[in-house]
Design an enzyme around this catalytic site. Structure first.
Site: not given
Length: 240
Positions: A124, A137
């Site tokens: 990501s 996250y």
């Protein structure tokens, strides 16, 4: 799904899994098959080591050797750190970071025996950047970036290439409510991205095909960011 379709149209057999929903698995498999893709679905929890071991054996017996592994299971909990429960933080880490370790550990054994393979971890932009309310996250994806590098370090000698894909902001059903003109976040993404648009899911297919193919045989431990250039700039693109 775009990555799987891209690989499927390039000739790969596709195996998808879901933790509990047979309906979701069957729906995905039916969609792939409707486009002429050889697809198969399985139910198992990627955070359950014993389930992963059993499922890998079953997949390889019923479908064939796993030559390409894409670790894309992920969850996110948007909570400020000061309010976040430890159990919620740990849950995100378990799915987003521990499961790629578990699945790769057992898939790679067969790759080593066969003399090669491809592992693609879905990282990501949060592997590189922080953002409010996504601490777990971001921690998991930052860890996954380094896990990718360590997988490459240990397994490259077996002709196994381990790389990552780091998606930017994409136009999906989940982002549809905030992708309307005038929405503050939509305006922010458009202005922050040098490409001046949201990514389309199909933009990820090429990256997956490249990293899964012989074209990437000397690419290892790399995270390919498919982000329209966000990570390349620190400011709003010039209008000139």
């Amino acid at each position: 799904m775009a990555m799987a379709k891209g690989l499927g149209h390039a000739g790969a057999k596709i195996v998808v899994n879901e933790r509990t929903s047979l309906e979701k698995v069957n729906s995905a498999v039916d969609e792939y098959k409707s486009e002429g893709i050889d697809a198969h679905g399985y139910i198992f929890d990627v955070t359950d080591e014993m389930a992963v071991i059993a499922s890998i054996k079953k997949i390889e017996a019923e479908v064939g050797p796993i030559d390409i592994l894409i670790n894309n299971a992920g969850i996110i909990k948007r909570t400020p750190m000061i309010d976040m429960e430890v159990a919620d933080f740990e849950a995100v880490i378990k799915v987003d970071l521990v499961s790629p370790f578990i699945v790769s550990k057992y898939v790679v054994k067969g790759m080593i025996e066969r003399g090669g393979g491809k592992i693609i971890n879905i990282c990501s932009m949060m592997s590189e950047l922080g953002r409010d309310s996504v601490s777990a996250y971001a921690a998991a994806k930052g860890g996954l970036k380094m896990l990718t590098k360590n997988m490459a370090t240990e397994w490259a000698k077996f002709n196994i290439q381990t790389n990552g894909i780091g998606p930017g902001y994409f136009a999906t059903s989940q982002t549809a409510p905030i992708r309307v003109d005038g929405h503050p976040f939509n305006d922010f993404i458009i202005s922050r991205t040098p490409a001046a648009r949201w990514g389309e899911p199909e933009d990820l297919a090429g990256a997956a095909i490249f990293l899964a193919s012989k074209a990437s045989n000397f690419v290892n431990g790399h995270v390919l960011y498919v982000d329209g250039g966000i990570l390349a700039t620190i400011g709003k693109p010039s209008n000139e």
